[in-house]
Write a protein that holds these residues in place. Structure first.
Motif, PDB file in Angstrom:
ATOM      1  N   ALA A 126      -4.915 -13.071  24.343  1.00 43.20           N
ATOM      2  CA  ALA A 126      -4.696 -14.503  24.523  1.00 43.20           C
ATOM      3  C   ALA A 126      -3.791 -14.774  25.728  1.00 43.20           C
ATOM      4  CB  ALA A 126      -4.071 -15.097  23.257  1.00 43.20           C
ATOM      5  N   THR A 127      -2.784 -13.917  25.882  1.00 46.40           N
ATOM      6  CA  THR A 127      -1.883 -14.064  27.026  1.00 46.40           C
ATOM      7  C   THR A 127      -2.622 -13.774  28.328  1.00 46.40           C
ATOM      8  OG1 THR A 127       0.048 -13.449  25.703  1.00 46.40           O
ATOM      9  CG2 THR A 127       0.238 -13.219  28.091  1.00 46.40           C
ATOM     10  N   PHE A 128      -3.460 -12.746  28.310  1.00 46.66           N
ATOM     11  CA  PHE A 128      -4.268 -12.428  29.501  1.00 46.66           C
ATOM     12  C   PHE A 128      -5.075 -13.646  29.914  1.00 46.66           C
ATOM     13  CE2 PHE A 128      -8.050 -11.181  31.740  1.00 46.66           C
ATOM     14  CZ  PHE A 128      -7.669 -10.130  32.560  1.00 46.66           C
ATOM     15  N   TYR A 129      -5.728 -14.289  28.953  1.00 42.03           N
ATOM     16  CA  TYR A 129      -6.597 -15.425  29.251  1.00 42.03           C
ATOM     17  C   TYR A 129      -5.821 -16.662  29.711  1.00 42.03           C
ATOM     18  CZ  TYR A 129     -10.594 -12.889  27.345  1.00 42.03           C
ATOM     19  OH  TYR A 129     -11.602 -11.980  27.130  1.00 42.03           O
ATOM     20  N   GLN A 130      -4.507 -16.663  29.533  1.00 45.89           N
ATOM     21  CA  GLN A 130      -3.706 -17.752  30.072  1.00 45.89           C
ATOM     22  C   GLN A 130      -3.706 -17.725  31.596  1.00 45.89           C
ATOM     23  OE1 GLN A 130       0.285 -18.057  28.555  1.00 45.89           O
ATOM     24  NE2 GLN A 130      -0.359 -17.884  26.417  1.00 45.89           N
ATOM     25  N   TYR A 131      -3.841 -16.501  32.153  1.00 46.86           N
ATOM     26  CA  TYR A 131      -3.730 -16.342  33.601  1.00 46.86           C
ATOM     27  C   TYR A 131      -5.045 -16.012  34.296  1.00 46.86           C
ATOM     28  CZ  TYR A 131       1.120 -16.157  32.178  1.00 46.86           C
ATOM     29  OH  TYR A 131       2.331 -16.473  31.621  1.00 46.86           O
ATOM     30  N   PHE A 132      -5.991 -15.411  33.593  1.00 48.21           N
ATOM     31  CA  PHE A 132      -7.259 -15.016  34.191  1.00 48.21           C
ATOM     32  C   PHE A 132      -8.405 -15.281  33.214  1.00 48.21           C
ATOM     33  CE2 PHE A 132      -3.887 -11.988  35.355  1.00 48.21           C
ATOM     34  CZ  PHE A 132      -3.755 -12.301  36.710  1.00 48.21           C
TER      35      PHE A 132
END
Length: 216
Positions: free
Chosen positions: A54-60
């Motif tokens: 989920a954190t990854f998808y915040q940026y990419f």
């Protein structure tokens, strides 16, 4: 960098967010060095970075977008290749030294960035225009430097007038990038020793730029 880095939904990332984003990119870069590009998954990158998908998808939005970010950073620093030719002479023994140091610098640059450059080459070969443009940017400063060197010698009558500086420079860059991409064990089965590659490339570069064999 605060104010320059944003999340996928457009929010400005703070210091902590920027650090997390950079850690994700660093971990992805490390993974590209040991796993095929297509096999790298978001969950694996997040786990390695000690965070969540989920954190990854915040940026990419996906792995490919993150790979493009790494390649963009490399392209932005590509001027270092052009620096290999700044203020260098192609006359006499100095020309041979220039050719050798150019090859050494290029091969070292490629080895240091092999993981991301392999992905850029693969995606560009598959027709992805985004990666094709990045490849041109990464290698563009070297092409420009070689073109100017050949054009300068041609204007002084030291290189035949029918030689195309841009086309010759492009040929040399293509040769160097192809050779550099096969540094790891590429000599096996071809009948030469790894240590013989760089001097051979330097001779071809010197001949391509000056039209003459090097003075050693």
């Amino acid at each position: 960098m605060t104010g320059h880095v944003r999340t996928v939904d457009g929010r400005v990332a703070g210091r902590r967010g920027q650090a997390t984003r950079q850690k994700l990119l660093d971990c992805l870069g490390e993974m590209l060095g040991s796993a095929p590009y297509r096999d790298v998954k978001v969950i694996d990158v997040a786990r390695r970075a000690g965070t969540s998908p989920a954190t990854f998808y915040q940026y990419f939005p996906d792995v490919e977008s993150a790979v493009l970010e790494i390649a963009e950073d490399l392209a932005a620093g590509g001027a270092g290749l052009g620096g290999l030719l700044e203020g260098r002479s192609w006359t006499g023994r100095a020309g041979w030294q220039t050719a050798q140091e150019l090859v050494d610098g290029f091969m070292d640059f490629w080895r240091a960035n092999d993981a991301i450059l392999r992905v850029v080459d693969l995606a560009a070969a598959e027709g992805d225009k985004r990666f094709s443009k990045l490849r041109v940017r990464i290698l563009g400063t070297l092409h420009k430097g070689l073109t100017e060197a050949i054009d300068g010698l041609r204007s002084k009558g030291k290189v035949d007038q029918d030689v195309s500086p841009a086309a010759t420079a492009a040929s040399l860059v293509a040769m160097l990038s192809a050779a550099a991409s096969h540094q790891k064990g590429g000599h096996q089965g071809w009948g030469y020793k790894a240590a013989e590659l760089r001097p051979s490339l330097a001779q071809i570069v010197h001949l391509g730029v000056t039209g003459k064999k090097p003075t050693k």
